[in-house]
Write a protein that holds these residues in place. Sequence first.
Motif, short mmCIF file in Angstrom:
data_model
loop_
_atom_site.label_atom_id
_atom_site.label_comp_id
_atom_site.label_asym_id
_atom_site.label_seq_id
_atom_site.Cartn_x
_atom_site.Cartn_y
_atom_site.Cartn_z
N THR A 24 37.35 44.33 37.41
CA THR A 24 36.18 44.64 38.94
C THR A 24 34.56 44.69 38.77
OG1 THR A 24 37.62 46.50 37.51
CG2 THR A 24 34.88 46.99 38.92
N THR A 25 34.12 43.90 40.14
CA THR A 25 33.31 43.34 39.63
C THR A 25 32.66 43.57 41.56
OG1 THR A 25 32.54 40.85 40.31
CG2 THR A 25 34.78 41.78 41.91
N GLU A 26 30.65 43.46 41.45
CA GLU A 26 30.55 44.14 42.26
C GLU A 26 30.46 42.76 43.57
OE1 GLU A 26 26.45 44.25 39.79
OE2 GLU A 26 27.01 46.13 39.96
N THR A 27 29.66 42.83 44.32
CA THR A 27 29.83 42.26 45.44
C THR A 27 28.36 42.24 45.89
OG1 THR A 27 30.48 44.10 47.16
CG2 THR A 27 32.13 42.89 46.56
N THR A 28 28.07 41.23 46.91
CA THR A 28 26.72 40.35 47.59
C THR A 28 26.67 40.38 48.91
OG1 THR A 28 26.73 38.71 47.08
CG2 THR A 28 25.78 39.31 44.71
N ASP A 29 25.37 40.40 49.31
CA ASP A 29 25.64 40.74 50.94
C ASP A 29 25.24 38.17 51.05
OD1 ASP A 29 22.89 39.57 49.97
OD2 ASP A 29 21.73 41.36 51.25
N GLN A 30 25.29 37.85 51.76
CA GLN A 30 25.03 36.91 51.85
C GLN A 30 23.91 35.41 51.63
OE1 GLN A 30 26.40 36.17 56.42
NE2 GLN A 30 27.97 35.41 55.49
N ASN A 31 22.60 36.52 51.47
CA ASN A 31 21.29 36.61 50.64
C ASN A 31 21.63 36.77 48.83
OD1 ASN A 31 20.43 35.57 53.13
ND2 ASN A 31 19.66 38.51 53.25
N GLY A 32 22.46 37.09 48.28
CA GLY A 32 22.56 37.24 47.04
C GLY A 32 22.09 38.64 46.71
N ASN A 33 22.23 39.42 47.36
CA ASN A 33 21.71 41.29 46.97
C ASN A 33 22.87 42.07 46.77
OD1 ASN A 33 18.74 40.34 47.67
ND2 ASN A 33 19.44 40.61 49.78
N THR A 51 25.65 44.67 46.90
CA THR A 51 25.51 45.67 47.45
C THR A 51 26.11 47.14 46.82
OG1 THR A 51 27.79 45.24 48.21
CG2 THR A 51 26.57 44.22 49.08
N LEU A 52 26.77 48.00 47.99
CA LEU A 52 27.23 49.20 46.98
C LEU A 52 28.43 49.47 46.52
CD1 LEU A 52 25.38 51.57 48.89
CD2 LEU A 52 25.10 51.29 46.50
N THR A 53 29.31 48.13 47.12
CA THR A 53 31.13 47.64 47.20
C THR A 53 30.83 47.15 45.69
OG1 THR A 53 31.02 47.39 49.90
CG2 THR A 53 32.67 46.87 47.65
N ILE A 54 32.01 48.31 45.27
CA ILE A 54 32.36 47.69 43.83
C ILE A 54 34.26 47.21 44.63
CG2 ILE A 54 32.80 48.19 41.54
CD1 ILE A 54 30.22 47.47 42.23
N LEU A 55 34.81 45.91 43.74
CA LEU A 55 35.80 45.62 44.23
C LEU A 55 36.82 45.98 42.86
CD1 LEU A 55 35.58 42.37 45.98
CD2 LEU A 55 35.57 44.50 46.35
N PRO A 56 37.73 46.87 43.06
CA PRO A 56 38.93 47.08 41.55
C PRO A 56 39.62 46.21 41.18
CG PRO A 56 39.40 48.57 43.37
CD PRO A 56 38.55 47.45 44.58
N LYS A 57 39.56 45.52 39.75
CA LYS A 57 40.38 44.90 39.30
C LYS A 57 42.37 45.17 39.90
CE LYS A 57 42.89 43.73 35.04
NZ LYS A 57 42.76 43.83 33.35
N GLY A 58 42.69 43.98 40.60
CA GLY A 58 44.35 44.54 41.18
C GLY A 58 44.15 44.33 42.87
N SER A 59 43.01 44.80 43.32
CA SER A 59 43.10 44.77 43.90
C SER A 59 42.69 42.83 45.20
CB SER A 59 42.02 45.75 44.92
OG SER A 59 40.20 44.99 44.68
N SER A 60 43.35 43.45 46.37
CA SER A 60 43.24 42.19 47.36
C SER A 60 43.38 42.53 48.24
CB SER A 60 44.69 41.53 47.97
OG SER A 60 45.42 41.20 46.12
N TRP A 61 42.24 41.20 48.97
CA TRP A 61 40.96 40.88 50.37
C TRP A 61 41.12 39.62 51.47
CZ3 TRP A 61 38.76 46.02 50.28
CH2 TRP A 61 38.43 46.45 49.36
N LEU A 62 41.82 39.93 52.40
CA LEU A 62 41.43 39.12 53.04
C LEU A 62 40.07 38.39 52.94
CD1 LEU A 62 43.23 41.07 56.34
CD2 LEU A 62 44.48 39.19 54.30
N ILE A 63 40.45 36.59 53.17
CA ILE A 63 38.82 36.17 53.39
C ILE A 63 38.48 35.53 54.61
CG2 ILE A 63 38.59 33.61 52.30
CD1 ILE A 63 39.81 34.23 50.38
N ASN A 64 36.71 36.16 55.54
CA ASN A 64 37.30 35.11 56.54
C ASN A 64 36.75 34.07 56.03
OD1 ASN A 64 36.68 35.65 58.72
ND2 ASN A 64 34.25 35.87 57.94
#
Length: 162
Positions: free
Chosen positions: A45-54, A56-69
């Motif tokens: 489980t991990t936090e995300t950041t914006d492109q400036n390194g701040n 964000t409110l979005t937490i990615l749960p362990k075991g989830s998968s996300w498309l890469i842009n």
Amino acid sequence: MKKVITYLSVSIGLLFGLSTVANVTTVKADSTLPAGHYAFAVTRTTETTDQNGNLTLTILPKGSSWLINTEYDKGDQTFFQLAPNIVVNLYAGYVYMPKVQDLKVISKGPASLYDHNGQLITDRALAPGSEWYSDRVIFLDGETYYRVATDEFVLLSDVQEY
């Protein structure tokens, strides 16, 4: 309750954001990723950041998968853009290429298993001649691995596609 609503709102926004970039996959010209369609598997489980390194409110749960842009480097670290202005550090998981494939173990002895970091799993192996289903491929240190269980991968050289 307010945190739950905020989390759900951001998650839904992230999902809808992903649908707009789902058909676009861009990778740096000097990227080590082969050309194609890639995703990011979250291993903790991990936090995300914006492109400036701040943060964000979005937490990615362990075991989830996300498309890469997009993949990009910042300093000595690699990040992947998952949605507009939402990025994740490579250390939170691993990159894979979705590939559904049936496999047969062709090694004469048991085929070794490895985790997503390429570390040998010492208490399990695949029997010679056994058949397995795989849904993703990872590339580590010049080797190709097929996933045969949640965090268990077998070397391409030990299996045959059919």
